[in-house]
Design an enzyme around this catalytic site. Structure first.
Site, PDB file in Angstrom:
ATOM      1  N   CYS A  74       0.829  -1.209   0.000  1.00  0.00           N
ATOM      2  CA  CYS A  74       0.000   0.000   0.000  1.00  0.00           C
ATOM      3  C   CYS A  74       0.861   1.256   0.000  1.00  0.00           C
ATOM      4  O   CYS A  74       1.688   1.464   0.895  1.00  0.00           O
ATOM      5  CB  CYS A  74      -0.933   0.001   1.210  1.00  0.00           C
ATOM      6  N   ARG A  77      -0.147   4.681   2.937  1.00  0.00           N
ATOM      7  CA  ARG A  77      -0.109   4.432   4.375  1.00  0.00           C
ATOM      8  C   ARG A  77       0.129   5.657   5.253  1.00  0.00           C
ATOM      9  O   ARG A  77       0.054   5.553   6.476  1.00  0.00           O
ATOM     10  CB  ARG A  77       0.950   3.360   4.678  1.00  0.00           C
ATOM     11  N   TRP A 245      -9.192   6.204  -0.646  1.00  0.00           N
ATOM     12  CA  TRP A 245      -9.666   6.789  -1.896  1.00  0.00           C
ATOM     13  C   TRP A 245      -8.775   6.245  -2.997  1.00  0.00           C
ATOM     14  O   TRP A 245      -7.728   5.636  -2.737  1.00  0.00           O
ATOM     15  CB  TRP A 245      -9.622   8.322  -1.850  1.00  0.00           C
ATOM     16  N   GLU A 250      -4.819   3.569 -10.669  1.00  0.00           N
ATOM     17  CA  GLU A 250      -5.509   2.288 -10.472  1.00  0.00           C
ATOM     18  C   GLU A 250      -6.613   2.137 -11.512  1.00  0.00           C
ATOM     19  O   GLU A 250      -6.846   1.060 -12.048  1.00  0.00           O
ATOM     20  CB  GLU A 250      -6.140   2.209  -9.070  1.00  0.00           C
TER      21      GLU A 250
HETATM   22  N1  ARG Z   1      -6.775  -1.459  -7.357  1.00  0.00           N
HETATM   23  C1  ARG Z   1      -8.082  -1.671  -6.806  1.00  0.00           C
HETATM   24  C2  ARG Z   1      -9.125  -1.087  -7.750  1.00  0.00           C
HETATM   25  O1  ARG Z   1      -8.806  -0.562  -8.776  1.00  0.00           O
HETATM   26  C3  ARG Z   1      -8.238  -1.017  -5.437  1.00  0.00           C
HETATM   27  C4  ARG Z   1      -7.229  -1.408  -4.378  1.00  0.00           C
HETATM   28  C5  ARG Z   1      -7.248  -0.494  -3.177  1.00  0.00           C
HETATM   29  N2  ARG Z   1      -6.975   0.859  -3.580  1.00  0.00           N
HETATM   30  C6  ARG Z   1      -7.057   1.944  -2.783  1.00  0.00           C
HETATM   31  N3  ARG Z   1      -6.805   3.116  -3.293  1.00  0.00           N
HETATM   32  N4  ARG Z   1      -7.389   1.823  -1.519  1.00  0.00           N
HETATM   33  O2  ARG Z   1     -10.306  -1.105  -7.474  1.00  0.00           O
END
Ligand code: ARG
Length: 380
Positions: A74, A77, A245, A250
């Site tokens: 992560c 953090r 968030w 991602e």
């Molecule tokens: N990578 C995952 C997604 O696209 C989420 C993982 C957790 N990500 C976060 N920013 N807490 O849905």
């Protein structure tokens, strides 16, 4: 999601040793050293009489924060101390679990000003799982096999087909929110449609390209990972959905960019008029940039908190400083900490990280047999 560790139950001796280590760390961090010996006596007693012990609300809350702080993969953090923990250990039925999940979605969303949050359900008791969420995340889009390939999220084909086998009906669009699939002990799981009040989505558009909006892309606002096991002091919380968030990459680089997900780079490359026949034109890189800008722009315009990969990595550097100041080593998994674009612009690129696992922490758990069976038949 490839590493699925089968869960081995701790012997009573091992459980006590895990509890001992956790209680000492937790109480020391909280300045409650004087209470340690009493608490450990009570725990030893509980384990001897019943085979397990229960966390007090503050142990659970701080233990969950420690689990986040120790999450090697992560990058977010820095904010571990701000985790909101909802204690839902009193949920007995599948419906109660689903309703607590919906409350999680609404409270964590907080009107766009997202709060990091974790909801914790009953842990495993004497080797028996009490609660399990079959969903990877509390909000996710279904994936359908069709004659012209997969419609929706290819990652969710097995859960989607399982839901359909249980009578779930949907629009079969690219963006249908999957129902919550909640299992209590070894009972048959129950399905619950996620009510509109618990769903938030952002339609993607680009600040410079009007055509972008016509691609009809959207994404949900909250990533709530719901399939991992949280382990604190030897106690296995098999259902403990948590969320922060989004980092824009991602969605922009992985969920829409990966060839085994929505695979949008070729579509965007062509819209941009790029020569997609040759890698050397860097059409993929250009398409990635356009996608990522669209994600950041749209979330920002809609007032939904999101962070870019540069800022979040700087925040991580601050976390590293803070931890050094507190006399703790930061563990990390560099391959995951590096952003999936422009990685060499970040300080993580030059660094090495110790990937040892410190507890409390989050772990993958074996997928329900029904889902892994379907996954195999899909050849994955
Ligand atoms: N990578 C995952 C997604 O696209 C989420 C993982 C957790 N990500 C976060 N920013 N807490 O849905």
């Amino acid at each position: 999601m490839t590493m699925h560790e089968p869960l081995r139950e701790y012997s009573r001796t091992e459980l006590y040793a895990e509890a001992d280590a956790f209680i000492r760390d937790c109480y020391t961090e909280l300045g409650r050293e004087s209470e340690v010996e009493n608490r450990l006596e009570k725990i030893a007693d509980d384990i001897e009489r019943r085979g397990y012990y229960e966390h007090t609300p503050f142990e659970l809350k701080h233990g969950a924060k420690m689990a986040w702080r120790n999450s090697n993969r992560c990058i977010g953090r820095l904010f571990w101390q701000q985790l909101n923990v909802a204690d839902a250990r009193d949920c007995e039925t599948a419906r109660e679990v689903h309703e607590a999940c919906c409350r999680h979605l609404e409270q964590a969303r907080n009107g766009g000003n997202i709060k990091p949050m974790l909801t914790v359900f009953k842990p495993m008791i004497n080797g028996q799982e009490q609660v399990r969420l079959w969903n990877y995340e509390l909000l996710r889009y279904a994936g359908y096999r069709t004659e012209d390939g997969i419609v929706g999220d290819p990652d969710e084909v097995e859960l989607t087909e399982y839901c359909q086998s249980r009578g779930w009906e949907s629009d079969r669009s690219r963006f249908d929110i999957l129902p919550h699939v909640v299992q209590i002990r070894d009972e048959k799981p129950e399905l619950f449609e996620v009510p509109e009040s618990a769903v938030g989505e952002v339609r993607l558009r680009h600040p410079d390209y009007e055509w972008f909006e016509d691609l009809g892309l959207r994404w949900y606002d909250l990533p709530v990972v719901s399939n991992m096991r949280m382990e604190i002091g030897g106690i296995h919380y098999t259902a403990a959905p948590f969320s922060g968030w989004y980092v824009s990459t991602e969605i922009g680089s992985r969920n829409f960019g990966d060839t085994d997900r929505y695979d949008m780079l070729p579509v965007i490359g062509k819209k941009l008029g790029l020569n997609t026949d040759s890698d050397r034109t860097l059409w993929k890189d250009e398409a990635l940039l356009v996608l990522n800008r669209a994600v950041l722009h749209s979330f920002q315009e809609d007032g939904v908190q999101i962070v870019d990969h540069h800022t979040v990595t700087e925040q991580f550097e601050q976390f590293e400083h803070n931890e050094a100041g507190a006399g703790r080593d930061v563990t990390g998994d560099r391959a995951w900490l590096l952003p999936p674009m422009s990685s060499a612009t970040t300080h993580v690129f030059e660094n090495e990280y110790d990937n040892s696992i410190v507890k409390p922490n989050f772990f993958y758990q074996e997928a329900p047999a029904e889902l892994s069976k379907r996954r195999e038949s899909l050849g994955r």
